[in-house]
Motif scaffolding. Structure first.
Motif, PDB file in Angstrom:
ATOM      1  N   UNK A  41       0.856  -1.177   0.000  1.00 56.81           N
ATOM      2  CA  UNK A  41       0.000   0.000   0.000  1.00 56.81           C
ATOM      3  C   UNK A  41       0.893   1.228   0.000  1.00 56.81           C
ATOM      4  N   UNK A  87       1.090   5.536  -0.506  1.00 55.32           N
ATOM      5  CA  UNK A  87       0.283   6.738  -0.415  1.00 55.32           C
ATOM      6  C   UNK A  87       1.205   7.910  -0.705  1.00 55.32           C
ATOM      7  N   UNK A 137      -8.707   5.403  -5.210  1.00 56.98           N
ATOM      8  CA  UNK A 137      -7.325   5.832  -5.432  1.00 56.98           C
ATOM      9  C   UNK A 137      -7.035   7.302  -5.105  1.00 56.98           C
ATOM     10  N   UNK A 187      -3.499   6.957  -3.759  1.00 54.91           N
ATOM     11  CA  UNK A 187      -3.288   5.704  -3.025  1.00 54.91           C
ATOM     12  C   UNK A 187      -3.143   4.573  -4.024  1.00 54.91           C
ATOM     13  N   UNK A 188      -2.088   3.781  -3.856  1.00 54.30           N
ATOM     14  CA  UNK A 188      -1.938   2.644  -4.768  1.00 54.30           C
ATOM     15  C   UNK A 188      -1.236   1.474  -4.094  1.00 54.30           C
TER      16      UNK A 188
END
Lengths: 335, 221
Positions: A28, A30, A302, A334-335
């Motif tokens: 994750x 950010x 996202x 966010x990915x």
């Protein structure tokens, strides 16, 4: 020269670690960019106000199953002001063990770097156990070794912290949390009459969380701390909140917060906190009031925007009272 | 005299059946299906008509597939799917069937889930006496799960357990939507959130508590 070298090495380590996180199972990330304004950057008098440009990055990776998990994390928080900039960066790793559904054990180590301010190594181990359906016991041990400046002096300190607490349901809508903590700090650069300075803080905190509905939670709490400094004749005229760390002092804290979900996309958080400190052997008191409003909006899974607004007011018998407010708008991917 | 009536009736029926066969056969031939493939499609038709489904619907599906120049497999899939959905809603007696919107929802769910899954969901809807408005909310929720990329099996587990535990109020469904929408911020995968909720629902833990716990745990890490 060595300082530059250390910074380059830290940067290399940071990116190498980020690469490692990219290779984990569950990743994750950010990343955020924001602009804002701070009315009193140094939190002192006279005030220095500035525009802010914020660059944020966080990475978090998990490896393993539910029973045993390895977690690696990095984060960096850079702020650019009118005439200065500041970088905070951290990296660390954790192991989480959940041998049964009731037991949660976490151990971790991390390193925190604040440019021109401090370098800190942290370790912690946490144990939580659910007892029955409505009762959770938790205990935490933390150790911290930090070198840097804090307020007015250069410091190196070793901090040991023990916490124990319980969480339990008062009713189906109200959860209570009681926390006891003992923090022992020994400073290795501050000497009084040839002896090192030590401070022992005993803290008790009671928190009530009221969740009347899915979209609303209210939290109120209060706490008392007693700071026992082994050499009481020292009174550092610090303009930070840590004045009581060098003195024997009583501190009372009250806090309240409201979290409201308007829709699955949008939430607001409102919180207020008061801290009252009075030194035992000196006629000195300090009051700090913090207010925060934050709006979070999720465009989709996202893209997210955060708008925090902080306000702090401090009254002190040592210094003129002053306040500070800061507002920012940060867009995250966010990915 | 009676004899002739019988014979005439039989003749008419035979001609009708033959006409259907002929119509189906002509479409199949034009569609370029091989004899063995045609046999399979005939069998599907026979089976469907035996089950009392409308021939016209099946024919229109067949024609539509031919017009689109779909392959044999696509055509068979469309036909079998149609039979499956029709049988599912017919056998399970989906509630509030007279309502047009509910019918649309029933058809969608029957298509989306397997026959067994659909039967179980319908059974719970009837047993718990779920209100019309709540069925519409559940439908919106299923659409949301689908667009979020949750696979039908996980989606079924969640919806079924929510129905079983009578956790169908819109606020609760919105709270789950919120968790899934913010999954990356909570540092959990969407699948993991769904499975976590299911794991706790099986134990009979109230949904409200599950939501609070997931959000709290995410903050802790």
């Amino acid at each position: 020269m060595t300082k530059l070298f250390i910074r380059i090495m830290l940067l290399v380590a940071f990116f190498a670690f980020s690469e490692f996180i990219f290779s984990l199972d569950n990743i994750f990330l950010k990343a955020g960019f924001g602009v804002g304004y701070d009315s009193n950057l140094l939190f002192s008098f006279p005030q220095y106000n500035t525009e802010l440009y914020l660059i944020k990055f966080g990475g978090y990776g998990k490896l393993g199953s539910d029973g045993v998990q390895f977690i690696a994390h990095v984060n960096s928080d850079s702020e650019v002001y009118n005439v200065y900039y500041n970088i905070k960066a951290g990296l660390g790793g954790d192991i989480v063990l959940q041998p049964t559904d009731e037991v949660y054990i976490q151990g971790g180590i991390s390193y925190l770097y604040m440019m021109d301010i401090s370098e800190t190594l942290l370790g912690n181990i946490e144990y939580r156990q659910d007892i029955g359906e409505y009762f959770t016991f938790k205990s935490l041990y933390g150790i911290e070794n930090s070198t840097g400046i804090n307020g007015v002096t250069n410091e190196s300190f070793l901090l040991n912290s023990f916490s124990a607490g319980v969480e339990f349901d008062l009713t189906s809508l109200i959860e209570a949390e009681v926390n006891l903590n003992d923090t022992f700090i020994s400073y290795s650069r501050i000497f009084v009459d040839g002896k090192g300075l030590n401070n022992n803080g005993l803290k008790a905190l009671l928190l009530l969380t009221f969740t009347p509905d899915y979209n609303c939670s209210i939290r109120i709490g209060g706490g008392y701390s007693y700071y026992d400094t082994f050499h009481t004749n020292l009174c550092i005229f610090s303009d930070t909140n840590s004045i009581y760390l060098y003195n024997t002092a009583n501190q009372y804290r009250f806090l309240a917060s409201l979290n409201y979900e308007w829709s699955p996309n949008f939430k607001t958080t409102l919180s207020a906190e008061t801290s009252l400190v009075s030194l035992v052997y000196h006629p000195v008191t300090e009051e700090v009031y913090n207010f925060m409003i934050q709006a979070d909006y999720y465009f989709n899974s996202s893209w997210k925007i955060e708008i925090p607004l902080f306000y702090t007011l401090k009254n002190s018998t040592l210094l003129a009272s002053f306040d500070r407010w800061r507002v920012a708008t940060v867009v995250y991917y966010l990915f | 005299m009676k004899k002739y009536v019988y014979i005439a009736t039989l003749l008419i029926l035979f001609t009708m059946a033959l006409a259907q066969q002929v119509e189906v056969a002509s479409i199949l031939r034009d569609g370029g299906f091989s004899p063995s493939e045609q046999k399979v499609i005939f069998a599907i038709f026979d089976d469907a008509i035996e089950k009392g489904l409308s021939l016209e619907d099946l024919l229109s599906i067949l024609k539509e597939n031919r017009l689109k120049k779909n392959s044999y497999f696509e055509t068979v899939e469309a036909l079998v799917n149609h039979v499956k959905i029709q049988m599912a809603v017919k056998e399970n007696q989906f509630p509030y069937w007279s309502d047009k919107n509910i019918r649309r929802i029933g058809y969608y769910l029957a298509q989306f889930y397997t026959f067994n899954q659909f039967s179980q969901i319908t059974g719970e809807l009837k047993e718990k006496g779920v209100k019309k408005q709540d069925i519409e909310n559940i439908f919106q929720f299923v659409l949301f799960l689908n667009s979020a990329g949750i696979n039908p099996d996980d989606s079924f587990s969640l919806v079924y357990l929510l129905l079983k535990n009578k956790e169908v109020e819109p606020e609760g469904l919105n709270a789950i939507k919120r968790l899934i929408l913010r999954s990356k911020d909570l540092k959990l995968s969407q699948k993991q959130i769904v499975l976590d909720i299911c794991r706790h629902l099986i134990k009979g833990i109230p949904l409200r508590r599950i939501v609070v716990d997931i959000e709290k745990k995410a903050q802790m890490e």
